[in-house]
Write a protein that holds these residues in place. Structure first.
Motif, mmCIF file in Angstrom:
data_model
loop_
_atom_site.group_PDB
_atom_site.id
_atom_site.type_symbol
_atom_site.label_atom_id
_atom_site.label_comp_id
_atom_site.label_asym_id
_atom_site.label_seq_id
_atom_site.Cartn_x
_atom_site.Cartn_y
_atom_site.Cartn_z
ATOM 1 N N UNK B 71 23.583 32.456 10.285
ATOM 2 C CA UNK B 71 24.454 32.127 9.148
ATOM 3 C C UNK B 71 25.163 30.786 9.399
ATOM 4 N N UNK B 72 25.706 30.621 10.607
ATOM 5 C CA UNK B 72 26.444 29.397 10.931
ATOM 6 C C UNK B 72 25.512 28.188 10.855
ATOM 7 N N UNK B 73 24.326 28.346 11.432
ATOM 8 C CA UNK B 73 23.362 27.250 11.432
ATOM 9 C C UNK B 73 22.957 26.879 9.997
ATOM 10 N N UNK B 74 22.632 27.900 9.200
ATOM 11 C CA UNK B 74 22.201 27.657 7.816
ATOM 12 C C UNK B 74 23.344 27.057 6.989
ATOM 13 N N UNK B 75 24.579 27.505 7.253
ATOM 14 C CA UNK B 75 25.734 26.980 6.519
ATOM 15 C C UNK B 75 25.891 25.484 6.784
ATOM 16 N N UNK B 76 25.655 25.084 8.035
ATOM 17 C CA UNK B 76 25.741 23.658 8.367
ATOM 18 C C UNK B 76 24.660 22.858 7.642
ATOM 19 N N UNK B 77 23.584 23.546 7.232
ATOM 20 C CA UNK B 77 22.510 22.871 6.511
ATOM 21 C C UNK B 77 22.599 23.077 4.998
ATOM 22 N N UNK B 78 23.751 23.598 4.529
ATOM 23 C CA UNK B 78 23.977 23.637 3.093
ATOM 24 C C UNK B 78 23.796 24.979 2.414
ATOM 25 N N UNK B 79 23.428 26.028 3.161
ATOM 26 C CA UNK B 79 23.270 27.347 2.533
ATOM 27 C C UNK B 79 24.614 27.804 1.962
ATOM 28 N N UNK B 80 24.646 28.207 0.680
ATOM 29 C CA UNK B 80 25.899 28.739 0.138
ATOM 30 C C UNK B 80 26.308 30.031 0.842
ATOM 31 N N UNK B 81 27.535 30.077 1.353
ATOM 32 C CA UNK B 81 28.056 31.257 2.041
ATOM 33 C C UNK B 81 29.430 31.581 1.465
ATOM 34 N N UNK B 82 29.602 32.830 1.030
ATOM 35 C CA UNK B 82 30.902 33.296 0.528
ATOM 36 C C UNK B 82 31.414 34.401 1.445
ATOM 37 N N UNK B 83 32.603 34.212 1.993
ATOM 38 C CA UNK B 83 33.233 35.249 2.805
ATOM 39 C C UNK B 83 34.391 35.843 2.029
ATOM 40 N N UNK B 84 34.338 37.154 1.810
ATOM 41 C CA UNK B 84 35.392 37.834 1.059
ATOM 42 C C UNK B 84 36.215 38.672 2.027
ATOM 43 N N UNK B 85 37.545 38.455 2.032
ATOM 44 C CA UNK B 85 38.461 39.272 2.838
ATOM 45 C C UNK B 85 38.041 39.245 4.310
ATOM 46 N N UNK B 86 37.498 40.327 4.844
ATOM 47 C CA UNK B 86 37.037 40.327 6.228
ATOM 48 C C UNK B 86 36.003 39.214 6.446
ATOM 49 N N UNK B 87 35.218 38.923 5.412
ATOM 50 C CA UNK B 87 34.244 37.834 5.504
ATOM 51 C C UNK B 87 34.930 36.482 5.661
ATOM 52 N N UNK B 88 36.072 36.301 4.982
ATOM 53 C CA UNK B 88 36.899 35.093 5.116
ATOM 54 C C UNK B 88 37.389 34.981 6.558
ATOM 55 N N UNK B 89 37.856 36.110 7.103
ATOM 56 C CA UNK B 89 38.337 36.116 8.489
ATOM 57 C C UNK B 89 37.214 35.726 9.449
ATOM 58 N N UNK B 90 36.001 36.224 9.176
ATOM 59 C CA UNK B 90 34.851 35.908 10.028
ATOM 60 C C UNK B 90 34.523 34.411 9.940
ATOM 61 N N UNK B 91 34.597 33.838 8.731
ATOM 62 C CA UNK B 91 34.315 32.405 8.559
ATOM 63 C C UNK B 91 35.319 31.548 9.328
ATOM 64 N N UNK B 92 36.582 31.971 9.340
ATOM 65 C CA UNK B 92 37.597 31.226 10.093
ATOM 66 C C UNK B 92 37.355 31.366 11.598
ATOM 67 N N UNK B 93 37.064 32.586 12.047
ATOM 68 C CA UNK B 93 36.792 32.793 13.475
ATOM 69 C C UNK B 93 35.549 32.002 13.900
#
Lengths: 81, 222
Positions: B71-93
């Motif tokens: 997920x992190x690798x793909x996000x750096x290459x432009x993949x749309x990623x939405x983190x909701x609540x716990x997902x937001x926390x994971x994106x920050x971590x």
């Protein structure tokens, strides 16, 4: 075997609602004279073999990547005798 | 368009997120935390819940789940990623987004319909809204207080990276009433409220949340 202790605390500027709740409970229990409470985490790592400077550097890396979040927390590493 | 939804041990809202993708007109794909495989999806949702029991810190263990390296690798290459609540926390971590989420300042879990203002309608997940539009979606969190240092907050504001802001009272102590942010490229968005619970009239406060999912589908087609 030696024990290395990692203490993790919220940075001073980050609000600590848990510490505040504990602090708020003290007067109700009749304890006075405590001006503030901050709550943190203590990790005890049992290290195999001798604690060398190298191992300590590794523990600091563990503390920085997993045990704490540097955005909101500080950590301290010490060897327990 | 295939949108993957990751299930971690302790995820709660993965099925609702899949449903929201379907209602928006996409094909939901169930992704498993333990697989090094995104199954070729076009976008990823990290759902709400309590991944790994919120042990250590919210999102701290999930960040190191096998699927997250993809997920992190793909996000750096432009993949749309939405983190909701716990997902937001994971994106920050995961350092995909700046700052962190801490315990609500009032020490209680909050669960209510929450009014928000969409501040930025240029991200991959907010393009269906108009900047300044007000919406209502459910909010439910115990550790939803968004914090970052002043310089980071100023940068987020200055560059238009605040995606949504709380209206009608700050529910959790988030600095500057921030409810959601995005990265510089606009493909990664973190949001504390739950748009996936507001996609059908039958339940929830309305359908205001649907726009996040139609936005991603639109961005992918465009």
């Amino acid at each position: 075997m030696a024990r290395v202790v990692v203490d993790v605390m919220l940075k001073p500027e980050i609000l600590d609602p848990q510490g505040k709740a504990v602090h708020g409970a003290l007067p109700r229990l009749g304890f006075g004279g405590i001006s503030d409470v901050r709550q943190g985490k203590r990790f005890e790592l049992e290290v195999e073999g001798e604690v060398t400077e190298e191992r300590l550097a590794e523990v600091r890396q563990i503390a920085e990547t997993l045990l704490s979040n540097p955005v909101i927390e500080d950590y301290a590493v010490r060897v327990e005798q | 368009m295939r949108i993957g939804v990751v299930t971690f041990p302790g995820s709660l809202d993965d099925v609702d997120a899949q449903r929201a993708v379907r209602v928006a007109g996409g094909d939901p794909v169930a992704l498993w935390h333990g697989d090094h495989d995104l199954q070729g999806v076009d976008a990823v949702v990290l759902p709400g819940g309590f991944s790994y029991g919120d042990y250590l810190r919210c999102g701290a263990i999930a960040r190191f789940a096998p699927v997250m390296s993809e997920v992190v690798d793909a996000a750096h290459h432009g993949l749309p990623v939405l983190g909701i609540c716990n997902g937001f926390q994971i994106l920050c971590e995961s350092h995909l987004l700046p700052g962190a989420l801490v315990r609500n300042d009032h020490q209680r879990f909050v669960c209510r319909d929450q009014r928000l203002r969409i501040e930025d309608a240029t991200s991959a997940w907010t393009g269906s809204y108009a900047a300044g539009q007000e919406i209502v979606v459910p909010l439910k969190n115990g550790e939803g207080g968004y914090v970052a240092d002043e310089a980071t907050l100023d940068a987020l504001e200055g560059e238009g990276h605040v995606v949504a802001r709380y209206l009608g009272g700050n529910p959790n102590g988030s600095l500057r009433d921030i409810a959601g942010i995005r990265n510089a490229a606009g493909n990664v968005v973190g949001l504390m409220p739950h748009p996936e619970h507001a996609v059908e009239d039958l339940c929830g406060p309305g359908t205001d949340g649907l726009g996040f999912f139609t936005s991603a589908l639109r961005a992918l087609v465009g």
